[in-house]
Design a protein around this motif. Structure first.
Motif, short mmCIF file in Angstrom:
data_model
loop_
_atom_site.label_atom_id
_atom_site.label_comp_id
_atom_site.label_asym_id
_atom_site.label_seq_id
_atom_site.Cartn_x
_atom_site.Cartn_y
_atom_site.Cartn_z
N PHE A 130 1.01 -1.21 0.13
CA PHE A 130 -0.27 0.15 0.34
C PHE A 130 0.90 1.42 0.09
O PHE A 130 0.69 2.27 -1.24
N LYS A 131 1.32 1.26 1.33
CA LYS A 131 2.51 2.37 0.86
C LYS A 131 3.48 2.87 -0.77
O LYS A 131 3.88 3.94 -1.14
N GLU A 132 4.00 1.96 -1.09
CA GLU A 132 4.80 1.78 -1.88
C GLU A 132 3.52 1.81 -3.59
O GLU A 132 4.57 2.70 -3.52
N THR A 133 2.77 1.59 -3.17
CA THR A 133 2.47 1.85 -4.47
C THR A 133 1.46 3.50 -4.26
O THR A 133 1.44 3.89 -5.64
N LEU A 134 1.42 3.74 -3.16
CA LEU A 134 0.51 5.16 -2.86
C LEU A 134 1.38 6.53 -3.06
O LEU A 134 1.52 7.56 -3.83
N SER A 135 3.07 5.58 -2.23
CA SER A 135 3.84 6.84 -2.79
C SER A 135 3.76 6.68 -4.39
O SER A 135 4.34 7.90 -4.73
N LEU A 136 3.87 5.80 -5.91
CA LEU A 136 4.03 5.63 -7.02
C LEU A 136 3.29 6.20 -7.24
O LEU A 136 3.18 6.83 -8.73
N LEU A 137 2.07 6.73 -6.92
CA LEU A 137 0.93 6.81 -7.28
C LEU A 137 0.74 8.85 -7.41
O LEU A 137 0.64 9.48 -8.37
N PHE A 138 1.24 9.36 -6.44
CA PHE A 138 1.13 10.77 -6.06
C PHE A 138 2.84 11.01 -5.97
O PHE A 138 2.67 11.68 -6.75
N GLU A 139 3.32 9.87 -6.48
CA GLU A 139 4.73 10.43 -7.92
C GLU A 139 3.78 10.94 -9.39
O GLU A 139 3.85 11.79 -10.08
N LYS A 140 3.19 9.68 -9.60
CA LYS A 140 2.98 9.79 -11.19
C LYS A 140 1.75 10.79 -11.38
O LYS A 140 1.60 11.55 -12.46
N THR A 141 1.27 11.32 -10.40
CA THR A 141 0.06 12.18 -10.22
C THR A 141 0.63 13.60 -9.87
O THR A 141 -0.25 14.54 -8.91
N LYS A 142 1.77 14.08 -9.90
CA LYS A 142 2.64 15.46 -8.73
C LYS A 142 1.87 16.44 -9.74
O LYS A 142 1.74 17.68 -8.97
N ASP A 143 1.78 16.43 -10.44
CA ASP A 143 1.79 17.85 -11.41
C ASP A 143 -0.30 17.82 -11.11
O ASP A 143 -0.89 18.89 -12.11
N LYS A 144 -1.23 16.61 -11.15
CA LYS A 144 -2.43 17.17 -11.00
C LYS A 144 -3.02 18.13 -10.09
O LYS A 144 -2.17 18.44 -8.99
N SER A 145 -4.61 18.18 -10.16
CA SER A 145 -5.23 19.03 -9.11
C SER A 145 -4.71 17.92 -7.57
O SER A 145 -5.70 17.09 -7.55
N GLU A 146 -5.35 19.58 -6.63
CA GLU A 146 -5.17 18.21 -5.42
C GLU A 146 -6.88 17.69 -5.24
O GLU A 146 -6.84 16.92 -4.35
N ASP A 147 -8.12 17.69 -5.84
CA ASP A 147 -9.21 16.91 -5.93
C ASP A 147 -9.20 15.40 -6.99
O ASP A 147 -8.99 14.63 -5.94
N TYR A 148 -7.85 16.20 -7.83
CA TYR A 148 -7.46 14.31 -8.61
C TYR A 148 -6.62 13.89 -8.11
O TYR A 148 -7.01 12.24 -7.12
N ARG A 149 -5.90 14.50 -7.03
CA ARG A 149 -5.20 13.21 -6.68
C ARG A 149 -6.09 13.17 -4.54
O ARG A 149 -5.62 11.67 -4.29
#
Length: 560
Positions: A130-149
């Motif tokens: 979970f932690k690894e996947t969450l970190s990867l997802l937040f890295e992939k979506t770092k340029d997205k809006s807060e609502d998207y994240r």
């Protein structure tokens, strides 16, 4: 907790006293409640994960753990000393109210069981992934809006909560992150464009190489049955390895299929675009409601069934359960369970949910809050069972019975005799129609789509004639490209109306307003992409006259 000499001395005295009491027990728990805290003493056999199991139980109840001390004594006996700090008097009162239950739970989870180590290990695997996947997802979506994240965060929480630890463990964190992102992006695509969204990719797990198909669309149009049928047209011998379906609050259904070809190989990537276009094109042609699900009369359940269950439970002091098959498709059985128990501290529905968490075949479709009446508790739970591993109703029924045995212990199936008669009737119908030009699955689908009381109380010969009449009417529509058909037939004890083909839904909606209340049953059947309605009419156990049927039909406003 300050460990001064007085505290240490008192702690040792308590542990020594508890050791003597442990001789004839697997574990022992004692509380010492103070003004602003509570000390919990636990003695049991030492095993890896003991601290996590006990601390986790207290954390889940949202108590503040200030201090935990563990020590291994002689003869593999472990002692735990845990201090809970109360934020206020309300929290203390809450703890005191739950004290006996917490004590029982700690005694239960602290007892060593070889399976516990594996369960805790699986939990840690899930947390790590979970932690690894969450970190990867937040890295992939770092340029997205807060609502998207925030949307992605909700998606990952739902995803991990609904997947088994083995599913998580067999897949790389990168693949899990991509799957979650795909699920979310396809939902957004449906919202924004209102179109079917499809993604196909090949993924390697630690065990196999799979083709993963994700489809999202409005829930009123997308059903697993339809998707599988469409897929079989282009991949007739594919093997289903895994499937998952969920519907969002916005009404978007997402289906995940993981498949291989007949040789357990993934589908070549150069075929993916064709399969994607085929799914999109053919799903658009299928905008039918889901295959037949029979309506269970609330009046029958509320006025007839529940009072009888209460009466029998009160007489015998044994829980009574009634299983009502409420529908079936090629992929699922749907069953309504009504069970009555005497009021107790047992949380039966909670126990049922816990057992179903680890069951791959049966899941909960809906739950009604329990109601209590005159010392009795009434629960109604709708279940859904996959026919992938339970292809026949007999197998499904055995599985359901075993589940309720675990939940309720000794209980009585309110009408097991009816169930046995039902199975006997089906076997007789299958014999009668053995040489008839219809698939056995379609015969079973027809039978289990009938009202439960009708299929048990009607003779197999009568039911076989009803099926043949419906099937012949449907085939005549298919022969004319799905043209509208209306037919009637008289049996010994009932009259039949069959409506099928284009316009059947609208005709039925108009017709139903003019059918008088009586001993009537309605079956909705889906086959060859065509909707068929079979209406069974009778009055005082007798068939209707032609004139009565003609009067009903004359009142229908839609004409063909």
């Amino acid at each position: 907790m300050k460990q001064n000499n007085e505290n240490i001395k008192e702690e040792k005295e308590i542990i020594e006293r508890l050791k003597k009491s442990l001789l004839n027990k697997k574990s022992i728990v004692e509380f010492k409640i103070g003004k602003e805290n509570c000390l919990i003493y636990v003695l049991t056999k030492d095993w890896a994960g003991l601290v996590d199991a006990v601390a986790g139980l207290l954390h889940r109840r949202k108590f503040n753990l200030k201090f935990i001390k563990g020590e291994v004594l002689e003869e593999d006996i472990a002692s735990l000393v845990i201090e809970i700090e109360f934020k206020n008097q309300e929290e203390k009162k809450n703890f005191v109210r739950q004290k006996e239950e917490i004590k029982r739970k700690i005694e239960l989870v602290s007892e060593y069981d070889p399976g516990m180590t594996e369960i805790l290990k699986s939990g840690m695997i899930k947390v790590e992934k979970f932690k690894e996947t969450l970190s990867l997802l937040f890295e992939k979506t770092k340029d997205k809006s807060e609502d998207y994240r925030q949307g992605i965060l909700k998606e990952i929480e739902k995803f991990f909560a609904s997947r088994s630890w083995s599913y998580i463990d067999e897949r790389k964190s990168e693949d899990l992150a991509r799957q979650i992102l795909t699920n979310y992006e396809l939902q957004m695509e449906v919202k924004e464009k209102g179109e079917i969204a499809v993604n196909i990719e090949n993924v390697k797990t630690s065990r196999e190489h799979l083709t993963c198909i994700t489809v999202a669309w409005w829930d009123r149009f997308l059903y697993l049955d339809f998707l599988l049928d469409i897929l079989r047209e282009v991949l007739p011998n594919f093997k289903r390895k895994f499937d998952k379906l969920f519907t969002t609050p916005e009404g978007i259904t997402v289906i995940r299929l993981e498949i291989t070809d007949e040789n357990d190989n993934p589908i070549p990537s150069n075929k993916h675009a064709f399969i994607e276009n085929y799914i999109k094109t053919h799903l658009k042609k299928v905008t039918l409601p889901p295959p037949e699900k029979v309506r269970i009369s609330p009046e029958m359940v509320g006025r007839v069934l529940i009072p009888r269950l209460i009466e029998e439970t009160r007489k015998t002091s044994i829980p009574h359960v009634y299983f009502i098959l409420s529908g079936s498709t090629r992929e699922y059985f749907y069953i309504k369970t009504v069970f009555v128990t005497r009021n107790s501290k047992e949380h039966y529905v909670k126990n049922l949910l816990q057992i179903l968490k680890n069951n791959e075949n049966v899941s909960v479709a809906s739950i009604k809050p329990p109601t209590r009446s005159d010392g009795m508790e009434i629960n109604i739970v709708d279940l859904r069972a996959s026919r992938k591993n339970l292809p026949s109703y007999e197998e499904f029924y055995r599985e359901i019975k075993d589940i309720f045995k675990k939940v309720l212990g000794n209980y009585r199936d309110f009408d097991e005799g009816m169930r046995q008669l039902e199975i006997k009737n089906l076997e007789e119908i299958m014999k009668i129609l053995y040489s008839y030009d219809a698939d056995q699955n379609d015969i079973k689908k027809f039978f289990y789509s009938l009202d439960e009381f009708y299929r048990v109380s009607t003779k197999p010969k009568e039911l076989s004639r009803a099926f043949k009449f419906m099937w012949e009417t449907l085939k005549s529509s298919v022969a004319e490209g799905g043209g509208f058909k209306l037919a009637k037939k008289h049996l010994k004890q009932s009259s039949l109306l069959c409506i099928t083909g284009r316009g059947a839904d609208k005709f039925f909606e108009s017709l139903i307003e003019h059918i008088y209340e009586g001993e009537n049953y309605i079956l909705k059947f889906e086959e060859f992409g065509i909707t068929t309605y079979l209406i069974i009419l009778s009055k005082k156990g007798e068939k209707l006259k032609d004139k009565e049927i003609d009067t009903i039909l004359q009142n229908v406003s839609i004409k063909f």
